[in-house]
Design an enzyme around this catalytic site. Sequence first.
Site, PDB file in Angstrom:
ATOM      1  N   GLU A   7       0.890  -1.178   0.000  1.00 49.61           N
ATOM      2  CA  GLU A   7       0.000   0.000   0.000  1.00 49.61           C
ATOM      3  C   GLU A   7       0.920   1.218   0.000  1.00 49.61           C
ATOM      4  O   GLU A   7       1.409   1.634   1.044  1.00 49.61           O
ATOM      5  CB  GLU A   7      -0.904  -0.019   1.243  1.00 49.61           C
ATOM      6  CG  GLU A   7      -1.808  -1.245   1.340  1.00 49.61           C
ATOM      7  CD  GLU A   7      -2.983  -1.196   0.387  1.00 49.61           C
ATOM      8  OE1 GLU A   7      -3.277  -0.100  -0.139  1.00 49.61           O
ATOM      9  OE2 GLU A   7      -3.609  -2.239   0.155  1.00 49.61           O
ATOM     10  N   CYS A  52      -2.372   9.362   2.231  1.00 50.21           N
ATOM     11  CA  CYS A  52      -1.853   8.759   0.988  1.00 50.21           C
ATOM     12  C   CYS A  52      -2.747   9.059  -0.210  1.00 50.21           C
ATOM     13  O   CYS A  52      -2.269   9.111  -1.331  1.00 50.21           O
ATOM     14  CB  CYS A  52      -1.713   7.254   1.158  1.00 50.21           C
ATOM     15  SG  CYS A  52      -3.249   6.471   1.682  1.00 50.21           S
TER      16      CYS A  52
HETATM   17  P1  NAD Z   1       7.921   4.909   5.176  1.00 47.63           P
HETATM   18  O1  NAD Z   1       8.004   4.105   3.926  1.00 47.63           O
HETATM   19  O2  NAD Z   1       9.059   5.789   5.525  1.00 47.63           O
HETATM   20  O3  NAD Z   1       7.724   3.939   6.445  1.00 47.63           O
HETATM   21  C1  NAD Z   1       6.652   3.017   6.569  1.00 47.63           C
HETATM   22  C2  NAD Z   1       7.058   1.882   7.491  1.00 47.63           C
HETATM   23  O4  NAD Z   1       8.170   1.218   6.904  1.00 47.63           O
HETATM   24  C3  NAD Z   1       7.486   2.286   8.898  1.00 47.63           C
HETATM   25  O5  NAD Z   1       6.924   1.377   9.831  1.00 47.63           O
HETATM   26  C4  NAD Z   1       8.994   2.136   8.861  1.00 47.63           C
HETATM   27  O6  NAD Z   1       9.523   1.738  10.109  1.00 47.63           O
HETATM   28  C5  NAD Z   1       9.188   1.026   7.859  1.00 47.63           C
HETATM   29  N1  NAD Z   1      10.490   1.085   7.174  1.00 47.63           N
HETATM   30  C6  NAD Z   1      11.280   2.168   6.972  1.00 47.63           C
HETATM   31  N2  NAD Z   1      12.398   1.830   6.317  1.00 47.63           N
HETATM   32  C7  NAD Z   1      12.320   0.486   6.092  1.00 47.63           C
HETATM   33  C8  NAD Z   1      13.175  -0.465   5.458  1.00 47.63           C
HETATM   34  N3  NAD Z   1      14.334  -0.111   4.926  1.00 47.63           N
HETATM   35  N4  NAD Z   1      12.754  -1.759   5.411  1.00 47.63           N
HETATM   36  C9  NAD Z   1      11.573  -2.122   5.924  1.00 47.63           C
HETATM   37  N5  NAD Z   1      10.720  -1.264   6.535  1.00 47.63           N
HETATM   38  C10 NAD Z   1      11.091   0.021   6.619  1.00 47.63           C
HETATM   39  O7  NAD Z   1       6.551   5.712   5.071  1.00 47.63           O
HETATM   40  P2  NAD Z   1       5.959   6.778   6.085  1.00 47.63           P
HETATM   41  O8  NAD Z   1       6.770   8.022   6.033  1.00 47.63           O
HETATM   42  O9  NAD Z   1       5.687   6.156   7.415  1.00 47.63           O
HETATM   43  O10 NAD Z   1       4.526   7.050   5.392  1.00 47.63           O
HETATM   44  C11 NAD Z   1       4.379   7.937   4.323  1.00 47.63           C
HETATM   45  C12 NAD Z   1       4.261   7.210   3.007  1.00 47.63           C
HETATM   46  O11 NAD Z   1       3.339   6.145   3.122  1.00 47.63           O
HETATM   47  C13 NAD Z   1       3.729   8.094   1.886  1.00 47.63           C
HETATM   48  O12 NAD Z   1       4.409   7.815   0.704  1.00 47.63           O
HETATM   49  C14 NAD Z   1       2.278   7.663   1.774  1.00 47.63           C
HETATM   50  O13 NAD Z   1       1.686   7.890   0.510  1.00 47.63           O
HETATM   51  C15 NAD Z   1       2.372   6.211   2.080  1.00 47.63           C
HETATM   52  N6  NAD Z   1       1.093   5.716   2.580  1.00 47.63           N
HETATM   53  C16 NAD Z   1       0.377   4.871   1.809  1.00 47.63           C
HETATM   54  C17 NAD Z   1      -0.855   4.435   2.263  1.00 47.63           C
HETATM   55  C18 NAD Z   1      -1.709   3.504   1.452  1.00 47.63           C
HETATM   56  O14 NAD Z   1      -2.687   3.013   1.974  1.00 47.63           O
HETATM   57  N7  NAD Z   1      -1.375   3.235   0.198  1.00 47.63           N
HETATM   58  C19 NAD Z   1      -1.331   4.866   3.490  1.00 47.63           C
HETATM   59  C20 NAD Z   1      -0.560   5.725   4.234  1.00 47.63           C
HETATM   60  C21 NAD Z   1       0.669   6.159   3.785  1.00 47.63           C
END
Ligand code: NAD
Length: 487
Positions: A223, A257
Site C-alpha cells: 500500500e 496517501c
Molecule cells: P515509510 O516508507 O518511511 O515507512 C513506513 C514503514 O516502513 C514504517 O513502519 C517504517 O519503520 C518502515 N520502514 C522504513 N524503512 C524500512 C526499510 N528499509 N525496510 C523495511 N521497513 C522500513 O513511510 P511513512 O513516512 O511512514 O509514510 C508515508 C508514506 O506512506 C507516503 O508515501 C504515503 O503515501 C504512504 N502511505 C500509503 C498508504 C496507502 O494506503 N497506500 C497509506 C498511508 C501512507
Amino acid sequence: MSAPHLTPVKSETPDLEALLLAQKKAYLADPMPDRAARVRRLDKLHNALIDNKARIIAAVSKDFSNRSAAETELAEIMPLLDGIAFYRKRLRKFMKPQRRHAPLTLMPASIQVQYQPVGVVGIVVPWNFPIFLALSPLVGALAAGNRAMLKSSEFAPASGDLLKEIIADIFSEDEVTVVAGGVEVATEFTKLPFDHLVFTGSTQVGKIVMKAAADNLTPVTLELGGKSPVIIHKDFPIDEAASRIAFGKGINAGQVCVSPDYILCPRDKVNAFCTAFADSMSKAYPALRDNQDYTAIITDRQKTRLEGYLKDAEAKGAELITINPKGEHFNDTRKMPMTLILGATEEMLVLREEIFGPILPVIPYDSIDEAVAYVNDRPRPLAFYYFDWDKSRANDILARTHAGGACINDTMSHVMADDIPFGGIGPSGMGHYHGEEGFRNFSKAKGVVRKGRINATAFVAPPWDNFMFNSLKKLQAMRFRRRNIQE
Ligand code: NAD
C-alpha cells in the site's frame, strides 16, 4: 502456510523470530478457525476500539502535537468499526467453499475452491493513520482466519505504545502481537518468512520490502504512495468542486496517501478555484495555530521537507497563495498553513515528489484530452478524482486512466467504502484489503477436486487405444471446432 523452519535472522531484536515461530505453531494447532472464533476476535477488537476511543484520540494527537479529535474519530475509529461490522456480517458467505464447473474429462467429480487462512500475516504500519493503517489490514487478516504480527511506526510512538497495550490486552501473543522500532527492526521484520506481508508506506521503501520478501517468496500487499490527481471538468461548478476538494485536502493537513496531490483545472477557472478553495479552507479553519481542528505536521523533519518544497517552488518562479486567515506565525509549532501553488513546473519538487502535506499545485489545462494525457504520462497513482455531473463522460475518463481507486465528484471517500477493494496499481502498490477482495487477499484459494466411488478415469486409462478414450476424442473434436475470428 509453510512449515515452521525459520532461517536464523541476524538481528538486535531476536525475539521477532521467536514471536513468529510461536504464531506459526499456534496456527498449525488451529489451522482453520471457525466462524465463531473469527467473530470472537473481531468482537474483541470492536470492544477495544469503543473502550479506548478517548485514549486513541489522545495518543494520536500527542504524536502529531495536535491531531483533530474529529479526524481521528472519522478516519481512524469509525471506518474500523464499520470494517469489522462488514466482515462480521458476511463471514459465513466469504468462508463458504465455492462450487465450480467440472469439465467433461473430470466427470463425475465435485470441484470446489476452499478459502484457507494463509497462516501468519506481517503488517508494517506508517505514521499518518497509525491506528487505522495497523488495524484495517488486521481486520481483513483476522476475518480470513490468520494470526498477525504488526510493526508500528517509529514516528508515531504514543499510538504504537497504545496499540501494543490494547492488542496485548485482548489477544495472546501467538494470536496477534505488536512490535515497535525503527528502520533496523523494520528491516529484520520484513525479512521474516511470513505467509503474507502487508506494507503501508512510501514507494521507495516498498521496493526494499518487496526485495526482502522475495527471498522468502512471501506474497506482498504493498500500500504505497504517489501523486493522486484531481481533474475538474469545465462544466462542473467551480465553487462546489473547491469546497469538496478543500474538505478532503484539509483532513490530516494533507498527510494522507490519497490526499489530492494536484489539481488540473480549466485555464479560465484557475483564479475562481483558488478563491473558492481559500474561502472554504478559511471557513473550515478560521484560525490555525491554536485551532485543535487543524492537524499539525507529524515531525520537524516532515515540516522541513514541506517548507523545502515551498522554497524550491518560489525560487523557481511559482506563485504561492498561503491560506492563513488570521495572519499567524508558525515558527515554533508544527502547524503549517495550506498553500496553493500557481505556475508550478516539472523542475519543481512539488510536481516531482509526492506532497503529503498542506500544499496544492493548481495546473491549468485547455482541453480534457490534455488533462487526461497529463495523468497518463505519469506513474499510475493511488487515487484519481474527477469532477463532472455527466456520468457517461466520467465513465469514459475512468476507462482512459488508471489508479488504485477513484471518486467521482468527491475526494478520498472511497477509502471509507467497506465493500470495495483498497489498494494501488504499479508504483502506488499491489494487492488489496477491504471488502471481499480483502478477505480473498488473506486467504489461499485452494482448488480441490473430489472424486467419488465411480472412477471414470478407469475407462479412459492406458492402453490408450481403447473405446472410451477414442469416444472422448471424437466428442471433444465435435465440441471444439475451429472458430471464425470476427475482426
Ligand atoms: P515509510 O516508507 O518511511 O515507512 C513506513 C514503514 O516502513 C514504517 O513502519 C517504517 O519503520 C518502515 N520502514 C522504513 N524503512 C524500512 C526499510 N528499509 N525496510 C523495511 N521497513 C522500513 O513511510 P511513512 O513516512 O511512514 O509514510 C508515508 C508514506 O506512506 C507516503 O508515501 C504515503 O503515501 C504512504 N502511505 C500509503 C498508504 C496507502 O494506503 N497506500 C497509506 C498511508 C501512507
